[in-house]
Motif scaffolding. Structure first.
Motif, PDB file in Angstrom:
ATOM      1  N   PHE A  55      39.023  43.309  26.533  1.00 27.04           N
ATOM      2  CA  PHE A  55      40.055  44.352  26.478  1.00 27.04           C
ATOM      3  C   PHE A  55      40.730  44.387  25.105  1.00 27.04           C
ATOM      4  O   PHE A  55      41.010  45.462  24.561  1.00 27.04           O
ATOM      5  CB  PHE A  55      41.104  44.122  27.566  1.00 27.04           C
TER       6      PHE A  55
ATOM      7  N   ALA B 117      38.394  46.064  22.717  1.00 31.61           N
ATOM      8  CA  ALA B 117      38.373  47.516  22.938  1.00 31.61           C
ATOM      9  C   ALA B 117      39.610  48.163  22.321  1.00 31.61           C
ATOM     10  O   ALA B 117      39.520  49.228  21.696  1.00 31.61           O
ATOM     11  CB  ALA B 117      38.303  47.813  24.433  1.00 31.61           C
TER      12      ALA B 117
ATOM     13  N   TRP C  28      39.485  50.758  19.168  1.00 25.84           N
ATOM     14  CA  TRP C  28      39.605  52.067  19.819  1.00 25.84           C
ATOM     15  C   TRP C  28      39.566  53.226  18.813  1.00 25.84           C
ATOM     16  O   TRP C  28      38.840  54.197  18.982  1.00 25.84           O
ATOM     17  CB  TRP C  28      40.904  52.114  20.619  1.00 25.84           C
TER      18      TRP C  28
ATOM     19  N   LEU D 116      34.823  49.700  26.355  1.00 25.46           N
ATOM     20  CA  LEU D 116      35.503  49.912  27.638  1.00 25.46           C
ATOM     21  C   LEU D 116      34.560  50.576  28.645  1.00 25.46           C
ATOM     22  O   LEU D 116      34.532  50.205  29.823  1.00 25.46           O
ATOM     23  CB  LEU D 116      36.719  50.800  27.400  1.00 25.46           C
TER      24      LEU D 116
END
Lengths: 102, 144
Positions: free
Chosen positions: A47, A50, A54, A63
């Motif tokens: 996470f 990601a 992003w 993701l």
């Protein structure tokens, strides 16, 4: 539909022989627990990766990959439970390969 | 000898089925005792749900028995389970896949593929039989 119980593999050629007998009913649960533990440990890092990536684009794919993995897990289990009955035998002269899942 | 097995051998003796059809029928009734399986003609057996995909390659009669042999058995359930994975293709990826297919001249939208439609294809494969006989070997692909 039952999960696979036994995996048998046998490779023979004039020089050597190799046989493998794996009790999947013993090994399977151990591997499953190991994979689950590793997944839970790595999930927070996935996470974070990601979130960091992003804005550059790859974060969305990370993701999405995680999401698809979770969605595909039941289908993977169904695939595993469909494997009993697979049998492959190939003979090429003196060489033989045998693989079966029961 | 079970009742079903006897019936199949009678049909073979009377010439109602060929040797290959009798072998296929015998393999489908290889269940443990206590289970009742109805056995009709070879056509009736072919319409039953296929359980395994078989690919058999063996030397032609008269050829050296030590030639290449292949015997593969794959449960149809594996094919069905594999088809389900097609539904997990994300929209972003399916667009790129469609584009590549179009470049190859294949006008197909993979998003239109439905699991139920592919199920019907798999169900109808029970009657598929491919036999290739060459002087060197015999290839048989069938569902049983």
């Amino acid at each position: 539909m039952m999960p696979p119980v036994l995996l048998r593999m046998r490779i023979r050629n004039p020089e050597r022989r190799f046989s493998l007998w794996v009790p999947l009913f013993l090994v399977g649960p151990v591997v499953l627990v190991f994979v689950l533990v590793i997944s839970l440990l790595l999930l927070p890092f996935a996470f974070i990766a990601a979130a960091v990536l992003w804005h550059r684009g790859p974060g969305r794919w990370v993701l999405l990959g995680l999401f698809m993995l979770v969605r595909a897990a039941p289908a993977l289990v169904v695939l595993m439970c469909s494997l009993p009955g697979v049998k492959v035998e190939v003979e090429d002269g003196p060489e033989q390969v045998y693989f079966s899942v029961d | 000898m079970s009742e079903n097995r006897k019936r199949i051998l009678d049909m073979l003796a009377q010439g109602k089925v060929t040797v290959e059809e009798a072998e296929r029928l015998l393999s489908t009734i290889g269940e443990p005792s206590g289970e009742v399986v109805s056995v009709g003609t070879a056509e009736g057996a072919a319409k039953a749900q296929p359980k395994f995909l078989r690919v058999v390659v063996e030397p032609a009669p008269g050829q050296d028995a030590k030639q290449d042999r292949v015997n593969i058995r794959i449960p149809v359930a594996v094919l069905r389970a594999g088809i389900k994975f097609a539904s997990f293709i994300p929209t972003m990826a399916s667009t790129q896949i469609n584009e590549q297919l179009r470049k190859q001249g294949i006008d197909l939208d993979i998003r239109d593929l439905k699991f139920e439609d592919l199920e019907k294809v798999v169900d109808s494969l029970g009657e598929l039989q491919v036999d290739v006989d060459t002087p060197q070997e015999k290839v048989a692909i069938y569902f049983e």
